[in-house]
Design a protein around this motif. Structure first.
Motif, PDB file in Angstrom:
ATOM      1  N   UNK A   1    -119.567 -38.654 -40.390  1.00  0.00           N
ATOM      2  CA  UNK A   1    -118.421 -38.907 -41.024  1.00  0.00           C
ATOM      3  C   UNK A   1    -117.418 -39.767 -40.280  1.00  0.00           C
ATOM      4  N   UNK A   2    -116.641 -40.292 -40.988  1.00  0.00           N
ATOM      5  CA  UNK A   2    -115.687 -41.439 -40.500  1.00  0.00           C
ATOM      6  C   UNK A   2    -114.782 -40.919 -39.528  1.00  0.00           C
ATOM      7  N   UNK A   3    -114.420 -41.507 -38.320  1.00  0.00           N
ATOM      8  CA  UNK A   3    -113.547 -40.946 -37.420  1.00  0.00           C
ATOM      9  C   UNK A   3    -111.987 -40.743 -38.156  1.00  0.00           C
ATOM     10  N   UNK A   4    -111.623 -41.743 -38.741  1.00  0.00           N
ATOM     11  CA  UNK A   4    -110.374 -41.726 -39.475  1.00  0.00           C
ATOM     12  C   UNK A   4    -110.247 -40.402 -40.497  1.00  0.00           C
ATOM     13  N   UNK A   5    -111.265 -40.397 -41.120  1.00  0.00           N
ATOM     14  CA  UNK A   5    -111.270 -39.193 -41.994  1.00  0.00           C
ATOM     15  C   UNK A   5    -111.211 -37.822 -41.526  1.00  0.00           C
ATOM     16  N   UNK A   6    -111.817 -37.794 -40.262  1.00  0.00           N
ATOM     17  CA  UNK A   6    -111.761 -36.489 -39.523  1.00  0.00           C
ATOM     18  C   UNK A   6    -110.251 -36.384 -38.860  1.00  0.00           C
ATOM     19  N   UNK A   7    -109.909 -37.297 -38.596  1.00  0.00           N
ATOM     20  CA  UNK A   7    -108.214 -37.460 -38.148  1.00  0.00           C
ATOM     21  C   UNK A   7    -107.248 -36.853 -39.348  1.00  0.00           C
ATOM     22  N   UNK A   8    -107.394 -37.548 -40.413  1.00  0.00           N
ATOM     23  CA  UNK A   8    -106.583 -36.921 -41.512  1.00  0.00           C
ATOM     24  C   UNK A   8    -106.965 -35.821 -41.977  1.00  0.00           C
ATOM     25  N   UNK A   9    -108.091 -35.506 -42.102  1.00  0.00           N
ATOM     26  CA  UNK A   9    -108.516 -34.107 -42.438  1.00  0.00           C
ATOM     27  C   UNK A   9    -107.756 -32.897 -41.746  1.00  0.00           C
ATOM     28  N   UNK A  10    -107.817 -33.280 -40.135  1.00  0.00           N
ATOM     29  CA  UNK A  10    -107.010 -32.189 -39.321  1.00  0.00           C
ATOM     30  C   UNK A  10    -105.710 -32.083 -39.671  1.00  0.00           C
ATOM     31  N   UNK A  11    -104.813 -33.016 -40.140  1.00  0.00           N
ATOM     32  CA  UNK A  11    -103.495 -33.211 -40.560  1.00  0.00           C
ATOM     33  C   UNK A  11    -103.435 -32.186 -41.621  1.00  0.00           C
ATOM     34  N   UNK A  12    -104.342 -32.365 -42.488  1.00  0.00           N
ATOM     35  CA  UNK A  12    -104.590 -31.538 -43.890  1.00  0.00           C
ATOM     36  C   UNK A  12    -104.491 -30.062 -43.457  1.00  0.00           C
ATOM     37  N   UNK A  13    -105.472 -30.009 -42.641  1.00  0.00           N
ATOM     38  CA  UNK A  13    -106.132 -28.409 -42.170  1.00  0.00           C
ATOM     39  C   UNK A  13    -104.590 -27.777 -41.382  1.00  0.00           C
ATOM     40  N   UNK A  14    -104.038 -28.584 -40.706  1.00  0.00           N
ATOM     41  CA  UNK A  14    -102.951 -27.812 -39.909  1.00  0.00           C
ATOM     42  C   UNK A  14    -101.988 -27.639 -41.055  1.00  0.00           C
ATOM     43  N   UNK A  15    -101.688 -28.511 -42.091  1.00  0.00           N
ATOM     44  CA  UNK A  15    -100.565 -28.305 -43.014  1.00  0.00           C
ATOM     45  C   UNK A  15    -101.083 -26.770 -43.688  1.00  0.00           C
TER      46      UNK A  15
END
Length: 173
Positions: A1-15
């Motif tokens: 998986x892309x590093x950037x996608x992993x970071x953005x997904x964590x933001x959504x997960x926290x939301x």
């Protein structure tokens, strides 16, 4: 998986964790009064999170959580067309429901038994991940590559590692 996608997904997960915890906590405890101290503590935690996110991606020192060494030592993908997922698949793989549970449960418990403002603890991950995501986005653009994280059997070492590919070699979806 892309590093950037992993970071953005964590933001959504926290939301999502906050969206799950907030109605329960506010339904049981009621809406909290806006207190300057609680807001100040949450803002201080958010600022600290952003600062440590920036330190983590911009330094090579491993004892500070430096990830920059991982980016700089990334290996090139030997056959990107056969290995890389599509953009949608990379985003889907980046989303981790267990992280939502790991963040939502403590927020829910602290919000119910301590203070309703404690649901904001789930958001402390957001500034760090946003800073990392933005840094990685510009790092990829500056170096003209896409940074991936994963295990590829055909690659040297055959273990979880940082890999890169040309943006032109990645499949667009």
């Amino acid at each position: 998986m892309r590093y950037v996608h992993c970071q953005w997904a964590a933001v959504v997960e926290a939301g999502v964790a906050v969206a799950v915890a907030a109605p329960v906590v506010f339904g049981v405890r009621g809406l909290p009064q806006v207190e300057g101290a609680a807001v100040a503590v949450l803002l201080a935690l958010a600022g600290s999170s952003a600062f440590f996110g920036l330190v983590a991606v911009s330094t090579r020192l491993t004892w500070l959580g430096g990830e920059k060494r991982d980016f700089e030592s990334a290996l090139t993908l030997s056959n990107p067309e056969a290995i890389l997922p599509t953009r949608r698949e990379s985003l889907r793989r980046s989303f981790d429901g267990s992280f939502v549970v790991i963040v939502a449960v403590p927020s829910l418990l602290f919000g119910l038994f301590w203070d309703p403002w404690a649901i904001g603890l789930a958001v402390i991950f957001v500034p760090e991940r946003i800073v990392k995501g933005v840094y990685l986005f510009f790092w990829e653009r500056r170096h003209g590559v896409l940074l991936w994280r994963g295990k590829v059997e055909e690659q040297p070492l055959g273990k979880e590692q940082s890999l890169y590919s040309s943006p032109r070699g990645a499949t667009a979806d």
